[in-house]
Design a protein around this motif. Sequence first.
Motif, PDB file in Angstrom:
ATOM      1  N   ALA A  59       0.839  -1.208   0.000  1.00 43.84           N
ATOM      2  CA  ALA A  59       0.000   0.000   0.000  1.00 43.84           C
ATOM      3  C   ALA A  59       0.872   1.256   0.000  1.00 43.84           C
ATOM      4  N   THR A  60       1.951   1.234   0.752  1.00 42.22           N
ATOM      5  CA  THR A  60       2.877   2.366   0.782  1.00 42.22           C
ATOM      6  C   THR A  60       3.509   2.576  -0.586  1.00 42.22           C
ATOM      7  N   ARG A  61       3.888   1.486  -1.234  1.00 41.63           N
ATOM      8  CA  ARG A  61       4.484   1.579  -2.573  1.00 41.63           C
ATOM      9  C   ARG A  61       3.478   2.167  -3.564  1.00 41.63           C
ATOM     10  N   GLN A  62       2.226   1.735  -3.480  1.00 36.85           N
ATOM     11  CA  GLN A  62       1.197   2.257  -4.391  1.00 36.85           C
ATOM     12  C   GLN A  62       0.962   3.747  -4.162  1.00 36.85           C
ATOM     13  N   ARG A  63       0.954   4.178  -2.901  1.00 33.56           N
ATOM     14  CA  ARG A  63       0.792   5.610  -2.600  1.00 33.56           C
ATOM     15  C   ARG A  63       1.963   6.406  -3.178  1.00 33.56           C
ATOM     16  N   ALA A  64       3.174   5.884  -3.031  1.00 32.36           N
ATOM     17  CA  ALA A  64       4.351   6.570  -3.565  1.00 32.36           C
ATOM     18  C   ALA A  64       4.284   6.645  -5.086  1.00 32.36           C
ATOM     19  N   GLU A  65       3.824   5.586  -5.733  1.00 31.19           N
ATOM     20  CA  GLU A  65       3.699   5.598  -7.195  1.00 31.19           C
ATOM     21  C   GLU A  65       2.673   6.627  -7.651  1.00 31.19           C
ATOM     22  N   ARG A  66       1.546   6.717  -6.929  1.00 31.06           N
ATOM     23  CA  ARG A  66       0.536   7.732  -7.269  1.00 31.06           C
ATOM     24  C   ARG A  66       1.096   9.139  -7.073  1.00 31.06           C
ATOM     25  N   GLU A  67       1.855   9.328  -6.004  1.00 32.79           N
ATOM     26  CA  GLU A  67       2.451  10.639  -5.740  1.00 32.79           C
ATOM     27  C   GLU A  67       3.460  10.992  -6.839  1.00 32.79           C
ATOM     28  N   LEU A  68       4.240  10.019  -7.296  1.00 36.72           N
ATOM     29  CA  LEU A  68       5.180  10.278  -8.390  1.00 36.72           C
ATOM     30  C   LEU A  68       4.444  10.687  -9.664  1.00 36.72           C
ATOM     31  N   LEU A  69       3.311  10.063  -9.929  1.00 33.19           N
ATOM     32  CA  LEU A  69       2.508  10.434 -11.096  1.00 33.19           C
ATOM     33  C   LEU A  69       1.985  11.866 -10.962  1.00 33.19           C
ATOM     34  N   ARG A  70       1.545  12.237  -9.768  1.00 35.05           N
ATOM     35  CA  ARG A  70       1.061  13.603  -9.532  1.00 35.05           C
ATOM     36  C   ARG A  70       2.184  14.613  -9.749  1.00 35.05           C
ATOM     37  N   ILE A  71       3.377  14.272  -9.254  1.00 35.53           N
ATOM     38  CA  ILE A  71       4.523  15.168  -9.391  1.00 35.53           C
ATOM     39  C   ILE A  71       4.892  15.327 -10.866  1.00 35.53           C
ATOM     40  N   ASP A  72       4.963  14.204 -11.584  1.00 31.79           N
ATOM     41  CA  ASP A  72       5.294  14.267 -13.011  1.00 31.79           C
ATOM     42  C   ASP A  72       4.259  15.088 -13.781  1.00 31.79           C
ATOM     43  N   SER A  73       3.001  14.936 -13.422  1.00 32.26           N
ATOM     44  CA  SER A  73       1.939  15.711 -14.064  1.00 32.26           C
ATOM     45  C   SER A  73       2.119  17.206 -13.781  1.00 32.26           C
ATOM     46  N   ALA A  74       2.449  17.550 -12.547  1.00 32.43           N
ATOM     47  CA  ALA A  74       2.657  18.957 -12.193  1.00 32.43           C
ATOM     48  C   ALA A  74       3.858  19.527 -12.948  1.00 32.43           C
ATOM     49  N   LEU A  75       4.919  18.738 -13.093  1.00 33.07           N
ATOM     50  CA  LEU A  75       6.089  19.208 -13.846  1.00 33.07           C
ATOM     51  C   LEU A  75       5.739  19.436 -15.317  1.00 33.07           C
ATOM     52  N   ARG A  76       4.908  18.568 -15.873  1.00 35.28           N
ATOM     53  CA  ARG A  76       4.470  18.764 -17.261  1.00 35.28           C
ATOM     54  C   ARG A  76       3.634  20.042 -17.389  1.00 35.28           C
ATOM     55  N   ARG A  77       2.759  20.304 -16.409  1.00 36.01           N
ATOM     56  CA  ARG A  77       1.960  21.532 -16.447  1.00 36.01           C
ATOM     57  C   ARG A  77       2.849  22.765 -16.325  1.00 36.01           C
ATOM     58  N   LEU A  78       3.892  22.675 -15.512  1.00 30.91           N
ATOM     59  CA  LEU A  78       4.846  23.778 -15.407  1.00 30.91           C
ATOM     60  C   LEU A  78       5.511  24.039 -16.756  1.00 30.91           C
ATOM     61  N   ASP A  79       5.945  22.978 -17.419  1.00 28.67           N
ATOM     62  CA  ASP A  79       6.595  23.117 -18.725  1.00 28.67           C
ATOM     63  C   ASP A  79       5.639  23.672 -19.777  1.00 28.67           C
ATOM     64  N   ALA A  80       4.377  23.294 -19.678  1.00 25.98           N
ATOM     65  CA  ALA A  80       3.383  23.742 -20.662  1.00 25.98           C
ATOM     66  C   ALA A  80       2.875  25.157 -20.385  1.00 25.98           C
ATOM     67  N   GLY A  81       3.163  25.671 -19.194  1.00 27.18           N
ATOM     68  CA  GLY A  81       2.728  27.022 -18.864  1.00 27.18           C
ATOM     69  C   GLY A  81       1.325  27.117 -18.313  1.00 27.18           C
ATOM     70  N   ASP A  82       0.690  25.989 -18.018  1.00 23.19           N
ATOM     71  CA  ASP A  82      -0.667  26.045 -17.457  1.00 23.19           C
ATOM     72  C   ASP A  82      -0.721  25.528 -16.020  1.00 23.19           C
ATOM     73  N   PHE A  83       0.393  25.656 -15.328  1.00 20.62           N
ATOM     74  CA  PHE A  83       0.486  25.233 -13.931  1.00 20.62           C
ATOM     75  C   PHE A  83      -0.260  26.214 -13.035  1.00 20.62           C
ATOM     76  N   GLY A  84      -0.922  25.681 -12.023  1.00 24.00           N
ATOM     77  CA  GLY A  84      -1.547  26.526 -11.009  1.00 24.00           C
ATOM     78  C   GLY A  84      -3.009  26.820 -11.228  1.00 24.00           C
ATOM     79  N   ASP A  85      -3.577  26.303 -12.314  1.00 27.16           N
ATOM     80  CA  ASP A  85      -5.009  26.487 -12.551  1.00 27.16           C
ATOM     81  C   ASP A  85      -5.739  25.193 -12.217  1.00 27.16           C
ATOM     82  N   CYS A  86      -6.888  25.324 -11.610  1.00 28.66           N
ATOM     83  CA  CYS A  86      -7.710  24.175 -11.234  1.00 28.66           C
ATOM     84  C   CYS A  86      -8.109  23.403 -12.493  1.00 28.66           C
TER      85      CYS A  86
END
Length: 118
Positions: A59-86
């Motif tokens: 369960a801990t590993r799955q939570r960490a994997e989900r968190e890594l996906l969230r982080i990668d998604s946020a980094l992509r939004r930063l690169d795309a310039g649409d970070f910070g919008d709901c």
Amino acid sequence: MREDIDPEALRAALLRRRETLAAGSDGRAEAAATVELDQQRTGRLTRMDALQSQAMAQATRQRAERELLRIDSALRRLDAGDFGDCLRCAEPIAPGRLQADPAATLCIDCAEQSGGQR
């Protein structure tokens, strides 16, 4: 890009969190591995404890994997310039919320409507 947030500081926070999660992945994988016990030498409670520990590690590993996906998604939004919008209502996410969780995808109102999901 929004003027009320520091994208590079948020990127640095995301990368630090990603590094921390990635550094712990070896230990999580080992702890979540299949439990193999010597049935002659290991008591029933010890086997149950080992299986419970394995389930918790998975369960801990799955939570960490989900968190890594969230982080990668946020980094992509930063690169795309649409970070910070709901992602639901397209309104800006509060700077304090982004500082607390740079990977947040929803403003506080939309998160509350979703039952606390990010």
